[in-house]
Design an enzyme around this catalytic site. Sequence first.
Site, PDB file in Angstrom:
ATOM      1  N   GLY A 189       0.861   0.541 -17.200  1.00  0.00           N
ATOM      2  CA  GLY A 189       0.073   1.729 -17.511  1.00  0.00           C
ATOM      3  C   GLY A 189      -0.615   1.551 -18.835  1.00  0.00           C
ATOM      4  N   CYS A 206       5.428  -4.558 -17.378  1.00  0.00           N
ATOM      5  CA  CYS A 206       4.510  -4.277 -18.468  1.00  0.00           C
ATOM      6  C   CYS A 206       4.866  -2.946 -19.141  1.00  0.00           C
ATOM      7  CB  CYS A 206       3.079  -4.309 -17.932  1.00  0.00           C
ATOM      8  SG  CYS A 206       1.883  -4.402 -19.252  1.00  0.00           S
ATOM      9  N   TYR A 207       4.083  -1.918 -18.985  1.00  0.00           N
ATOM     10  CA  TYR A 207       4.475  -0.629 -19.569  1.00  0.00           C
ATOM     11  C   TYR A 207       5.861  -0.228 -19.084  1.00  0.00           C
ATOM     12  CZ  TYR A 207       4.436   4.222 -21.036  1.00  0.00           C
ATOM     13  OH  TYR A 207       4.758   5.407 -21.630  1.00  0.00           O
ATOM     14  N   HIS A 233       2.342  -9.227 -15.032  1.00  0.00           N
ATOM     15  CA  HIS A 233       2.117  -8.543 -13.755  1.00  0.00           C
ATOM     16  C   HIS A 233       2.331  -9.502 -12.585  1.00  0.00           C
ATOM     17  CE1 HIS A 233       0.454  -4.706 -15.168  1.00  0.00           C
ATOM     18  NE2 HIS A 233       0.083  -5.416 -16.226  1.00  0.00           N
ATOM     19  N   GLU A 280       2.366  -8.843  -9.550  1.00  0.00           N
ATOM     20  CA  GLU A 280       1.690  -8.410  -8.322  1.00  0.00           C
ATOM     21  C   GLU A 280       0.283  -8.952  -8.185  1.00  0.00           C
ATOM     22  OE1 GLU A 280       2.861  -6.588 -10.687  1.00  0.00           O
ATOM     23  OE2 GLU A 280       1.368  -5.215 -11.484  1.00  0.00           O
ATOM     24  N   SER A 337     -15.837   7.159  15.205  1.00  0.00           N
ATOM     25  CA  SER A 337     -17.067   6.593  14.647  1.00  0.00           C
ATOM     26  C   SER A 337     -17.319   5.207  15.221  1.00  0.00           C
ATOM     27  CB  SER A 337     -16.926   6.486  13.128  1.00  0.00           C
ATOM     28  OG  SER A 337     -15.964   5.490  12.831  1.00  0.00           O
ATOM     29  N   GLY A 338     -16.307   4.656  15.881  1.00  0.00           N
ATOM     30  CA  GLY A 338     -16.443   3.264  16.313  1.00  0.00           C
ATOM     31  C   GLY A 338     -15.887   2.317  15.269  1.00  0.00           C
ATOM     32  N   GLY A 339     -15.542   2.857  14.105  1.00  0.00           N
ATOM     33  CA  GLY A 339     -14.924   2.033  13.063  1.00  0.00           C
ATOM     34  C   GLY A 339     -13.448   1.818  13.375  1.00  0.00           C
ATOM     35  N   VAL A 340     -12.842   0.913  12.621  1.00  0.00           N
ATOM     36  CA  VAL A 340     -11.459   0.541  12.921  1.00  0.00           C
ATOM     37  C   VAL A 340     -10.499   1.724  12.743  1.00  0.00           C
ATOM     38  CG1 VAL A 340      -9.572  -0.999  12.279  1.00  0.00           C
ATOM     39  CG2 VAL A 340     -11.907  -1.829  12.248  1.00  0.00           C
ATOM     40  N   ASP A 341     -10.649   2.463  11.644  1.00  0.00           N
ATOM     41  CA  ASP A 341      -9.660   3.497  11.338  1.00  0.00           C
ATOM     42  C   ASP A 341      -9.624   4.592  12.396  1.00  0.00           C
ATOM     43  OD1 ASP A 341      -9.463   1.974   9.099  1.00  0.00           O
ATOM     44  OD2 ASP A 341     -10.581   3.341   7.815  1.00  0.00           O
ATOM     45  N   SER A 342     -10.785   5.155  12.713  1.00  0.00           N
ATOM     46  CA  SER A 342     -10.756   6.251  13.679  1.00  0.00           C
ATOM     47  C   SER A 342     -10.382   5.735  15.060  1.00  0.00           C
ATOM     48  CB  SER A 342     -12.086   7.009  13.702  1.00  0.00           C
ATOM     49  OG  SER A 342     -13.143   6.192  14.154  1.00  0.00           O
ATOM     50  N   SER A 343     -10.735   4.499  15.365  1.00  0.00           N
ATOM     51  CA  SER A 343     -10.380   3.952  16.672  1.00  0.00           C
ATOM     52  C   SER A 343      -8.876   3.778  16.818  1.00  0.00           C
ATOM     53  CB  SER A 343     -11.053   2.595  16.885  1.00  0.00           C
ATOM     54  OG  SER A 343     -12.438   2.726  16.789  1.00  0.00           O
ATOM     55  N   LYS A 400      -5.351  -0.776   4.795  1.00  0.00           N
ATOM     56  CA  LYS A 400      -6.338  -1.222   5.776  1.00  0.00           C
ATOM     57  C   LYS A 400      -5.830  -2.368   6.663  1.00  0.00           C
ATOM     58  CE  LYS A 400     -10.716  -0.998   7.131  1.00  0.00           C
ATOM     59  NZ  LYS A 400     -11.435   0.239   7.418  1.00  0.00           N
TER      60      LYS A 400
END
Length: 513
Positions: free
Chosen positions: A52, A79-80, A170, A172, A223-229, A369
């Site tokens: 942070g 770190c923080y 870090h 990560e 929408s045809g996008g991945v998420d809504s599909s 995602k």
Amino acid sequence: RLLIIDFGSQVTQLIARRLRELSVYCEIHPFQKVTPAFLAEFAPKAVILSGGPASVIDEGSPRPPKAVFDLDVPILGICYGQQVMMHMLGGKVESGHGTAEFGRAYVVPTGDKIGLLDGWFEQDKEQVWMSHGDHVSAIAPGFEVYGTSPNAPFAITADTTRGFYAVQFHPEVHHTPNGAKFYENFVKMAGFTGDWTMGAYREQAIDAIREQVGDKQVICGLSGGVDSSVAAVLIHEAIGDQLTCVFVDHGLLRKDEAEEVVKMFRDNYKIKLIYADEKELFLGALDGQSDPETKRKIIGGLFIDVFQKYANEIEGAEFLAQGTLYPDVIESVSFSGGPSVTIKSHHNVGGLPEKMGLKLVEPLRELFKDEVRALGRELGLPASFIGRHPFPGPGLAIRCPGEITRAKLEILREADAVYIDQIRKHGLYDEIWQAFVAILPVRTVGVMGDGRTYDFACALRAVTSVDGMTADYYPFTHEFLGETATRIINEVQGINRVTYDITSKPPGTIEWE
Ligand code: XMP
């Protein structure tokens, strides 16, 4: 599950990513929310204190509740997070000139080998990424040092009896190449077995959707996008015909896109789908408009009206499904306060549920995602569909600077199809985050055969990116660019000049408007 307490680091989300990659379920919560009562309720099996921007020495700087150290679970401070642990457990943190360190550093081992460092120091040193202003100047009682770097004598510290680990760097980030191993060791010590799989998630999510929805109807904007599909297919698996999808065709889709989406959902998945053909409405409203923000506002506004109109026809609908993802819901710790500048007003259906009195179903809100993609594969969505490049809500409108005409859209669709075909043929599609053609509002003179042409110029765009926030243009070979330009000019009537956009983001944006 594992709790990540967020102190506002830019890279907190990456910690969650690394853990999810190890099939460990974790949640990020801002420190303000983590009270002793919250801790008791959450009952974490391990805790990570993030980095942070604050300084622990400052009055009022963020702290975890003291109770976190009495949970009797492994704790990792980064770190923080390390500084706050040392400060609260009796060590010392200093700031000031000469203590800051940013960038690559090398840590060498000191002391015994501990479980946290399994697979580390196989060479004599490990590259790590440092980004800190303050530093620990005395470690807390019970802690020992297990790794040091020239500027961080307490780079790796641990109190193995209590299971407390604290590092200055870090692990990560990408620039700590062996960081994944580090997290793997930590979660193993905490007793996680890595059982967070998409198969398990699918079952859980289906049960949760059934429980939430009962026998009510759900509407989903596709929408045809991945998420809504993925959301639609998952919900359909849970509640079948209680789900109706609405796919709005605003006339700004790519070549054959509407047919493909309709076919896939109706034919392959037997999902109830309303195809809302509103091309005339949208294109009519956009007629004569060339200002980017005006275009976006018109499309966003009409989209809501249209969606509402169709949704109202679905009797008994009480829920609206959305493909909201985890990065959209993580409550971030903001230290800067002030509102950020609107670069572009994104087209989405925010505010719609309240307006329509609908409750939300968001079965992807715990996923990143790439996890959504994994879930899509688990649900049997075709790979070509899951790997599709993102496509913006306002569609081709923002790839057609200046006035939008049907003729220009038609040329754009054809050119885009040739370009994407080229990219696929050369096996580059999956290396690229997003690629498309923009048709420019200029016509240029050319010569084809013996005749003069006076046609549109277009720009090819292709970028690599991790999240769309920053992007680099893709370094195609000249051969590829030359071949693609030739194909577009030969195959697409209306274009006689092709350029390649080599702007990165920033300073450019990915889309042209
Ligand atoms: P920019 O052009 O802002 O785009 O660099 C970043 C990413 O966002 C997508 N984009 C949108 N997506 N509605 C969306 O759903 C929008 O209004 C919108 N505008 C841009 C863009 O395609 C890129 O992936």
